[in-house]
Structures are given as structure tokens and as C-alpha cells.
Design a protein around this motif. Structure first.
Motif, PDB file in Angstrom:
ATOM      1  N   ILE A 197      71.254  40.507  73.500  1.00 33.49           N
ATOM      2  CA  ILE A 197      71.238  41.227  72.218  1.00 33.49           C
ATOM      3  C   ILE A 197      72.516  40.938  71.434  1.00 33.49           C
ATOM      4  O   ILE A 197      72.474  40.686  70.217  1.00 33.49           O
ATOM      5  CB  ILE A 197      71.079  42.741  72.464  1.00 33.49           C
ATOM      6  N   ALA A 198      73.661  40.965  72.104  1.00 37.15           N
ATOM      7  CA  ALA A 198      74.928  40.704  71.422  1.00 37.15           C
ATOM      8  C   ALA A 198      74.978  39.286  70.867  1.00 37.15           C
ATOM      9  O   ALA A 198      75.467  39.060  69.751  1.00 37.15           O
ATOM     10  CB  ALA A 198      76.095  40.941  72.381  1.00 37.15           C
ATOM     11  N   ALA A 199      74.467  38.316  71.628  1.00 35.24           N
ATOM     12  CA  ALA A 199      74.434  36.932  71.138  1.00 35.24           C
ATOM     13  C   ALA A 199      73.567  36.832  69.891  1.00 35.24           C
ATOM     14  O   ALA A 199      73.931  36.162  68.914  1.00 35.24           O
ATOM     15  CB  ALA A 199      73.896  36.009  72.235  1.00 35.24           C
ATOM     16  N   THR A 200      72.414  37.503  69.914  1.00 36.09           N
ATOM     17  CA  THR A 200      71.527  37.486  68.755  1.00 36.09           C
ATOM     18  C   THR A 200      72.196  38.132  67.557  1.00 36.09           C
ATOM     19  O   THR A 200      72.138  37.615  66.428  1.00 36.09           O
ATOM     20  CB  THR A 200      70.213  38.222  69.088  1.00 36.09           C
ATOM     21  N   ALA A 201      72.836  39.277  67.769  1.00 34.32           N
ATOM     22  CA  ALA A 201      73.510  39.983  66.671  1.00 34.32           C
ATOM     23  C   ALA A 201      74.633  39.149  66.081  1.00 34.32           C
ATOM     24  O   ALA A 201      74.829  39.124  64.860  1.00 34.32           O
ATOM     25  CB  ALA A 201      74.061  41.314  67.182  1.00 34.32           C
ATOM     26  N   THR A 202      75.375  38.461  66.929  1.00 32.13           N
ATOM     27  CA  THR A 202      76.462  37.616  66.448  1.00 32.13           C
ATOM     28  C   THR A 202      75.933  36.451  65.620  1.00 32.13           C
ATOM     29  O   THR A 202      76.535  36.047  64.621  1.00 32.13           O
ATOM     30  CB  THR A 202      77.276  37.087  67.644  1.00 32.13           C
ATOM     31  N   ILE A 204      72.043  41.255  63.041  1.00 31.12           N
ATOM     32  CA  ILE A 204      71.122  42.393  63.079  1.00 31.12           C
ATOM     33  C   ILE A 204      71.941  43.680  63.180  1.00 31.12           C
ATOM     34  O   ILE A 204      73.082  43.661  63.634  1.00 31.12           O
ATOM     35  CB  ILE A 204      70.159  42.307  64.276  1.00 31.12           C
ATOM     36  N   ASP A 205      71.357  44.812  62.739  1.00 31.80           N
ATOM     37  CA  ASP A 205      72.063  46.084  62.890  1.00 31.80           C
ATOM     38  C   ASP A 205      71.350  47.044  63.833  1.00 31.80           C
ATOM     39  O   ASP A 205      71.864  48.115  64.130  1.00 31.80           O
ATOM     40  CB  ASP A 205      72.314  46.749  61.532  1.00 31.80           C
ATOM     41  N   ILE A 206      70.143  46.676  64.322  1.00 28.88           N
ATOM     42  CA  ILE A 206      69.464  47.493  65.312  1.00 28.88           C
ATOM     43  C   ILE A 206      68.696  46.592  66.276  1.00 28.88           C
ATOM     44  O   ILE A 206      68.134  45.571  65.863  1.00 28.88           O
ATOM     45  CB  ILE A 206      68.507  48.519  64.664  1.00 28.88           C
ATOM     46  N   ALA A 207      68.713  46.960  67.533  1.00 30.39           N
ATOM     47  CA  ALA A 207      67.873  46.309  68.544  1.00 30.39           C
ATOM     48  C   ALA A 207      66.933  47.373  69.099  1.00 30.39           C
ATOM     49  O   ALA A 207      67.381  48.403  69.600  1.00 30.39           O
ATOM     50  CB  ALA A 207      68.723  45.723  69.662  1.00 30.39           C
ATOM     51  N   THR A 224      81.568  42.726  70.502  1.00 29.89           N
ATOM     52  CA  THR A 224      82.953  43.157  70.263  1.00 29.89           C
ATOM     53  C   THR A 224      83.473  42.799  68.868  1.00 29.89           C
ATOM     54  O   THR A 224      84.470  43.380  68.434  1.00 29.89           O
ATOM     55  CB  THR A 224      83.879  42.523  71.310  1.00 29.89           C
ATOM     56  N   LEU A 225      82.870  41.856  68.188  1.00 33.99           N
ATOM     57  CA  LEU A 225      83.352  41.475  66.861  1.00 33.99           C
ATOM     58  C   LEU A 225      83.058  42.580  65.853  1.00 33.99           C
ATOM     59  O   LEU A 225      82.102  43.353  65.998  1.00 33.99           O
ATOM     60  CB  LEU A 225      82.703  40.160  66.420  1.00 33.99           C
ATOM     61  N   SER A 226      83.853  42.641  64.798  1.00 39.66           N
ATOM     62  CA  SER A 226      83.771  43.753  63.849  1.00 39.66           C
ATOM     63  C   SER A 226      82.388  43.906  63.228  1.00 39.66           C
ATOM     64  O   SER A 226      81.922  45.020  62.997  1.00 39.66           O
ATOM     65  CB  SER A 226      84.809  43.560  62.738  1.00 39.66           C
ATOM     66  N   ARG A 278      79.867  45.514  65.977  1.00 37.96           N
ATOM     67  CA  ARG A 278      80.315  46.652  66.780  1.00 37.96           C
ATOM     68  C   ARG A 278      79.450  47.900  66.590  1.00 37.96           C
ATOM     69  O   ARG A 278      79.352  48.734  67.470  1.00 37.96           O
ATOM     70  CB  ARG A 278      81.769  46.968  66.431  1.00 37.96           C
ATOM     71  N   ASP A 279      78.878  48.043  65.407  1.00 40.42           N
ATOM     72  CA  ASP A 279      78.091  49.249  65.107  1.00 40.42           C
ATOM     73  C   ASP A 279      76.600  49.067  65.383  1.00 40.42           C
ATOM     74  O   ASP A 279      75.777  49.843  64.899  1.00 40.42           O
ATOM     75  CB  ASP A 279      78.295  49.659  63.643  1.00 40.42           C
ATOM     76  N   LEU A 280      76.261  48.056  66.135  1.00 37.25           N
ATOM     77  CA  LEU A 280      74.867  47.778  66.461  1.00 37.25           C
ATOM     78  C   LEU A 280      74.232  48.965  67.191  1.00 37.25           C
ATOM     79  O   LEU A 280      74.798  49.505  68.132  1.00 37.25           O
ATOM     80  CB  LEU A 280      74.812  46.532  67.350  1.00 37.25           C
TER      81      LEU A 280
END
Length: 325
Positions: free
Chosen positions: A241-246, A250-253, A279-281, A284-286
Motif C-alpha cells: 500500500i505504501a509503495a502504491t501511495a508513493t 492515493i489518500d485512502i486504501a 513515511t514521506l510527507s 503520511r496521512d493515508l
């Protein structure tokens, strides 16, 4: 009179489900057959056609404007073909053409992978509603997913975009049937959660349940081996999920499927692990949330995907009946 009526097909290795769905997400007519997954390709096709025949026999059928198909994959939306891993007889099977002809040849037919269908359903009527950028995933016998980007479903050229189950999160991990190594699915799917717990010494209770549900029950009761198996699955999911968000911000999983039914046994360590990986800014709010569309997710998602022009209207949280997916 029902507005924006569409036909939906949800095709998996266990069942073939069909429905007529209106523009508010109400399922008005249902049909279902078991998937004869170990039989020939034509036998499977006839089961699909039998489901479709029940739908076309409905007095509501003349109001149908399109057909949507969510299928186990891989799919090739551009070619209209499917090659589901769990339906061996279908390889490059021309599903769109067969469905179009069985339905009379006059309606548009749109094919997406089952993970993309889940994303369509959750963005239309579920936990991702009101979010313009979302990953929606199913964690069950396998792990799949789909993306909503800039308020629109993003199936990719072949209809498989967002297939998070085959992101590698362990470079030296076990070989996956897909050919990769250390895939999210190889660690976080239900069968692999159960297998790891058993390999590490966990034994089922009096009910003899050796599935991930049995491991979840043991974890809730405090069994340390069961807890550890779910924590490892949660870490794999968090890394994916974090890799995808980076990558796509995305803001929600949203997480659904049978394994998500474990509740906090999964979501507790998943949220904790996400803090270690996202961890990136800008990630972080995911938010991580359980899926809301339940057993009808595949049908609702296929219905949503059938009418893509709805997507321009779906990313503001209005009343359910006011838009589609």
C-alpha cells in the motif's frame, strides 16, 4: 421506471453471478451458477450464458443500456479476452464477444478485472466514496486491487491496473505462481496466512478450522503464533500500500475480502505497519478503511464500470441515488 439500468456479470473461480442494477446501486434481478472451473471452456461459457439468459428473460431487460463484466484475471480489456488463473480452460477466451452475442449483439459490453471492479464499487457506494485518489483491494484466496485516480476509475490499457497482489515486498521471498518472488499475495492471502501459522506450530481449536478465519479466531484469543502470522501479512500489505501511495498519491486504501473479516486482528497491525512504510510527507496521512460493499462488490463494480461516463460525477459525496459509479 428504473434509471440507467445496466446488466452486471461477476465471474470467478467459484461462482458466476449476474444482476440488473439501477443507477442508485439497487440490485433488482439476480442470477447465479457455480463455475465449472475444471471443465472445458465451452462448459464454462454455457454457464455464463445461462446466467445471462435469466437476466434477459426479466421484463426489466428492455431498459438495460450496457453490460459490465468483472472477471478474475488476468483480463485483456482491449482484446475482450480473459485468462483467469483459477479457470484453466479459459486462456485468451473471447468473453466480451460471447456475452455481446448472447445478449443480442446491440449493447455495449465493458470488461474489467475483478480488482478494478471492487475499486469501482467502493468508489461508487463504499468506503472510497468522496475520495478522488484511492486504492481498493480484496484480500482473500488471492490479493487483487484497483485504482481510482483524479476521481475516475483507472483500469489501465488491459483492465488490470492496481493489481497490488503481485508487487514484490520480499526480494528473497518465496516463489509466487505468477513467476515473481515475495509477492504481497504470497504472504498476505488467506491460504498463506494459514500455512505460515501451521508451519510455525499453530494448531486449530476444537472446530478444526485451519483456514485464515481459524487463525484470526486464535489471534483474537491471544495465540502468539496466530498473532504473528497476521502481523506478517499486515506488514506485507502495508509495504504494498505504501509503495502504491508513493507512486500515485492515493489518500485512502480500502481493504475488503474474506481476510479483512478478521477486523482489528488485521487492521490494527496494518495501520501500525503503515506508519513504518508510508513515511514521506505526502503519504503520511493515508487512511486505511474496511470495504463496505460486501458480497455484492463484484456485481456493483461491474455495473459501475459498464457506464464509464458516470465517473465524472462520482467523486463528490452526494446522495447515493443521484449518481452512479
Amino acid at each position: 421506471m428504473h434509471s440507467e439500468l445496466v446488466a452486471a456479470l461477476d465471474i470467478g473461480g467459484t461462482k458466476i453471478a449476474g444482476a440488473l442494477v439501477d443507477g442508485g446501486g439497487a440490485v433488482l434481478v439476480r442470477a447465479q451458477r457455480p463455475t465449472p472451473a475444471r471443465e472445458g471452456g465451452e462448459t464454462v461459457a454455457r454457464a455464463v450464458e445461462a446466467v445471462l439468459a435469466e437476466l434477459t428473460a426479466s421484463p426489466l431487460w428492455p431498459g438495460v443500456r450496457a453490460i459490465g463484466i468483472g472477471s478474475a484475471g488476468p483480463v485483456d480489456a482491449a482484446a475482450g479476452t480473459v485468462s483467469p488463473v483459477n479457470v484453466p480452460a479459459w486462456r485468451d477466451f473471447p468473453l466480451v464477444d460471447r456475452v455481446a452475442r448472447a445478449a443480442g449483439g446491440t449493447l455495449p459490453v465493458r470488461l474489467v478485472g475483478d480488482g478494478v471492479a471492487i475499486a469501482a464499487a467502493e468508489h461508487w457506494l463504499g468506503a472510497a466514496r468522496g475520495h478522488d485518489n484511492a486504492l481498493c483491494m480484496v484480500v482473500s484466496t488471492g490479493v487483487g486491487g484497483g485504482l481510482v485516480l483524479d476521481g475516475r476509475l483507472h483500469p489501465g490499457p488491459t483492465g488490470n491496473a492496481g493489481h497490488i497482489g503481485h508487487i514484490s515486498v520480499d526480494l528473497d521471498g518465496d516463489l509466487c505462481p505468477c513467476g515473481g518472488r515475495g509477492c504481497v499475495e504470497r504472504i498476505a492471502s488467506g491460504p498463506h496466512i494459514a500455512r505460515r501459522a501451521l508451519d510455525d506450530g499453530w494448531r486449530p481449536g476444537p472446530d478444526g478450522d485451519t483456514t485464515a478465519a481459524g487463525v484470526a479466531a486464535a489471534a483474537r484469543a491471544g495465540d502468539p503464533v496466530a498473532v504473528a502470522s497476521f502481523e506478517r501479512a499486515a506488514r506485507a500489505l502495508a509495504a504494498g500500500i505504501a509503495a502504491t501511495a508513493t507512486l500515485v498519491e492515493i489518500d485512502i486504501a480500502v481493504v475488503g475480502g474474506g481476510v479483512a473479516g478478521a477486523g482489528e486482528v488485521l487492521f490494527g497491525p496494518l495501520r501500525r505497519s503503515l506508519r513504518d512504510y508510508a513515511t514521506l510527507s505526502f503519504v503520511r496521512d493515508l487512511t486505511v478503511a474496511p470495504a463496505l460493499t460486501g458480497a455484492d462488490a463484484g456485481l456493483l463494480g461491474a455495473a459501475a464500470a459498464a457506464v464509464p461516463d458516470r465517473w465524472a460525477r462520482t467523486h463528490t459525496p452526494a446522495s447515493v441515488g443521484g449518481h452512479g459509479g
